[in-house]
Design a protein around this motif. Structure first.
Motif, PDB file in Angstrom:
ATOM      1  N   VAL A 116      72.804  37.805  93.334  1.00  0.00           N
ATOM      2  CA  VAL A 116      72.748  38.146  94.760  1.00  0.00           C
ATOM      3  C   VAL A 116      71.346  37.856  95.273  1.00  0.00           C
ATOM      4  N   THR A 117      71.274  37.213  96.425  1.00  0.00           N
ATOM      5  CA  THR A 117      69.997  36.967  97.092  1.00  0.00           C
ATOM      6  C   THR A 117      70.036  37.642  98.453  1.00  0.00           C
ATOM      7  N   ILE A 118      69.049  38.483  98.701  1.00  0.00           N
ATOM      8  CA  ILE A 118      68.949  39.125 100.012  1.00  0.00           C
ATOM      9  C   ILE A 118      67.603  38.729 100.621  1.00  0.00           C
ATOM     10  N   PHE A 127      51.931  39.842 110.786  1.00  0.00           N
ATOM     11  CA  PHE A 127      50.844  39.950 111.762  1.00  0.00           C
ATOM     12  C   PHE A 127      49.624  39.143 111.327  1.00  0.00           C
ATOM     13  N   PHE A 128      49.480  38.932 110.014  1.00  0.00           N
ATOM     14  CA  PHE A 128      48.319  38.234 109.487  1.00  0.00           C
ATOM     15  C   PHE A 128      48.633  36.780 109.132  1.00  0.00           C
ATOM     16  N   GLY A 129      49.750  36.262 109.614  1.00  0.00           N
ATOM     17  CA  GLY A 129      50.075  34.859 109.408  1.00  0.00           C
ATOM     18  C   GLY A 129      50.886  34.556 108.167  1.00  0.00           C
ATOM     19  N   PHE A 130      51.320  35.557 107.439  1.00  0.00           N
ATOM     20  CA  PHE A 130      52.165  35.321 106.274  1.00  0.00           C
ATOM     21  C   PHE A 130      53.600  35.127 106.737  1.00  0.00           C
ATOM     22  N   ALA A 131      54.470  34.702 105.829  1.00  0.00           N
ATOM     23  CA  ALA A 131      55.874  34.467 106.174  1.00  0.00           C
ATOM     24  C   ALA A 131      56.521  35.752 106.678  1.00  0.00           C
ATOM     25  N   ASP A 132      57.520  35.584 107.550  1.00  0.00           N
ATOM     26  CA  ASP A 132      58.199  36.736 108.146  1.00  0.00           C
ATOM     27  C   ASP A 132      59.270  37.304 107.222  1.00  0.00           C
ATOM     28  N   THR A 133      60.010  36.439 106.529  1.00  0.00           N
ATOM     29  CA  THR A 133      61.057  36.903 105.612  1.00  0.00           C
ATOM     30  C   THR A 133      60.858  36.259 104.244  1.00  0.00           C
ATOM     31  N   TYR A 134      61.289  36.998 103.219  1.00  0.00           N
ATOM     32  CA  TYR A 134      61.182  36.538 101.846  1.00  0.00           C
ATOM     33  C   TYR A 134      62.530  36.700 101.157  1.00  0.00           C
ATOM     34  N   PRO A 135      62.976  35.687 100.405  1.00  0.00           N
ATOM     35  CA  PRO A 135      64.208  35.866  99.634  1.00  0.00           C
ATOM     36  C   PRO A 135      63.924  36.681  98.373  1.00  0.00           C
ATOM     37  N   VAL A 136      64.840  37.581  98.059  1.00  0.00           N
ATOM     38  CA  VAL A 136      64.730  38.411  96.860  1.00  0.00           C
ATOM     39  C   VAL A 136      66.041  38.252  96.095  1.00  0.00           C
ATOM     40  N   GLN A 137      65.944  37.831  94.839  1.00  0.00           N
ATOM     41  CA  GLN A 137      67.148  37.543  94.049  1.00  0.00           C
ATOM     42  C   GLN A 137      67.228  38.448  92.827  1.00  0.00           C
ATOM     43  N   ALA A 138      68.448  38.894  92.536  1.00  0.00           N
ATOM     44  CA  ALA A 138      68.693  39.707  91.340  1.00  0.00           C
ATOM     45  C   ALA A 138      70.002  39.268  90.712  1.00  0.00           C
ATOM     46  N   GLU A 139      70.110  39.537  89.424  1.00  0.00           N
ATOM     47  CA  GLU A 139      71.293  39.123  88.670  1.00  0.00           C
ATOM     48  C   GLU A 139      71.744  40.278  87.786  1.00  0.00           C
ATOM     49  N   ALA A 140      73.059  40.394  87.642  1.00  0.00           N
ATOM     50  CA  ALA A 140      73.614  41.424  86.755  1.00  0.00           C
ATOM     51  C   ALA A 140      74.748  40.807  85.946  1.00  0.00           C
ATOM     52  N   THR A 141      74.839  41.201  84.691  1.00  0.00           N
ATOM     53  CA  THR A 141      75.894  40.698  83.801  1.00  0.00           C
ATOM     54  C   THR A 141      76.629  41.886  83.203  1.00  0.00           C
ATOM     55  N   VAL A 142      77.954  41.802  83.210  1.00  0.00           N
ATOM     56  CA  VAL A 142      78.761  42.822  82.545  1.00  0.00           C
ATOM     57  C   VAL A 142      79.442  42.185  81.339  1.00  0.00           C
ATOM     58  N   GLU A 143      79.664  43.002  80.347  1.00  0.00           N
ATOM     59  CA  GLU A 143      80.356  42.560  79.139  1.00  0.00           C
ATOM     60  C   GLU A 143      81.624  43.382  78.978  1.00  0.00           C
ATOM     61  N   LEU A 144      82.724  42.700  78.705  1.00  0.00           N
ATOM     62  CA  LEU A 144      83.962  43.420  78.450  1.00  0.00           C
ATOM     63  C   LEU A 144      83.899  44.024  77.061  1.00  0.00           C
ATOM     64  N   VAL A 145      84.122  45.304  76.996  1.00  0.00           N
ATOM     65  CA  VAL A 145      84.111  46.007  75.725  1.00  0.00           C
ATOM     66  C   VAL A 145      85.471  46.667  75.594  1.00  0.00           C
ATOM     67  N   THR A 146      86.136  46.394  74.494  1.00  0.00           N
ATOM     68  CA  THR A 146      87.462  46.978  74.265  1.00  0.00           C
ATOM     69  C   THR A 146      87.434  47.785  72.985  1.00  0.00           C
ATOM     70  N   THR A 147      88.378  48.656  72.866  1.00  0.00           N
ATOM     71  CA  THR A 147      88.491  49.453  71.643  1.00  0.00           C
ATOM     72  C   THR A 147      89.938  49.428  71.176  1.00  0.00           C
ATOM     73  N   THR A 148      90.102  49.409  69.885  1.00  0.00           N
ATOM     74  CA  THR A 148      91.445  49.441  69.304  1.00  0.00           C
ATOM     75  C   THR A 148      91.738  50.800  68.701  1.00  0.00           C
ATOM     76  N   ASP A 149      90.766  51.686  68.813  1.00  0.00           N
ATOM     77  CA  ASP A 149      90.957  53.030  68.278  1.00  0.00           C
ATOM     78  C   ASP A 149      91.860  53.820  69.198  1.00  0.00           C
ATOM     79  N   ALA A 150      92.907  54.381  68.646  1.00  0.00           N
ATOM     80  CA  ALA A 150      93.809  55.220  69.440  1.00  0.00           C
ATOM     81  C   ALA A 150      93.222  56.618  69.555  1.00  0.00           C
ATOM     82  N   ILE A 151      93.397  57.206  70.699  1.00  0.00           N
ATOM     83  CA  ILE A 151      92.939  58.571  70.898  1.00  0.00           C
ATOM     84  C   ILE A 151      94.048  59.501  70.433  1.00  0.00           C
ATOM     85  N   PRO A 152      93.742  60.401  69.487  1.00  0.00           N
ATOM     86  CA  PRO A 152      94.791  61.287  68.974  1.00  0.00           C
ATOM     87  C   PRO A 152      95.254  62.292  70.007  1.00  0.00           C
TER      88      PRO A 152
END
Length: 152
Positions: A116-118, A127-152
């Protein structure tokens, strides 16, 4: 003796005027620097939540058949992008969804990455002559985790 005092008049005022500009620039850098950090945190939060939303879109047919759970790339992309679009946030300027990489660096359906970039609108530095807007980028990763253990 009175004349010597008169000759020094105004020298401190010039120093204070120059120093005040420097102090204002430092305050501006601090204020907008903290603002950019907050914008990065916001982008990271949006990316993480979108990745969670997309990570729930698994390939149901394979899961029912007993295969390891895998991301349904089309459904996950649609879910993640829909999450971001439903925020109706005008600062979001770009978003991307892709499969993540496993430990060997290969693209894997076990991972989903959202970028995502905002835009951060500088408050004081423009006011001092620097840029008015700046792009800010972030990244997130999810991992699928499964279990085969049955809940008693």
């Amino acid at each position: 003796m009175n004349r010597l005092r008169h000759d020094d008049r105004g020298r401190v005022s010039v120093f204070i005027a120059v120093a005040l500009i420097g102090v204002l620039v430092v305050i501006g850098l601090t204020f907008d620097g903290i603002g950019r950090i907050r914008a990065y945190q916001r982008a990271a939060n949006i990316a993480a939540e979108a990745a969670r939303a997309g990570g729930q879109a698994i390939d149901v047919a394979d899961a029912i058949a007993g295969a390891p759970a895998a991301v349904d790339e089309a459904a996950a992309t649609a879910a993640a992008l829909a999450f971001i679009d439903n925020l109706d946030d005008p600062t979001v300027v770009d978003r991307a969804v892709s499969l993540g990489e496993d430990d060997d660096g290969n693209e894997s359906t076990q991972f989903l990455t959202v970028t995502v970039t905002i835009s951060y609108d500088a408050v004081m530095l423009d006011f001092f002559g620097f840029a008015d807007t700046y792009p800010v980028q972030a990244e997130a990763t999810v991992e699928l985790v499964t279990t085969t253990d049955a809940i008693p």
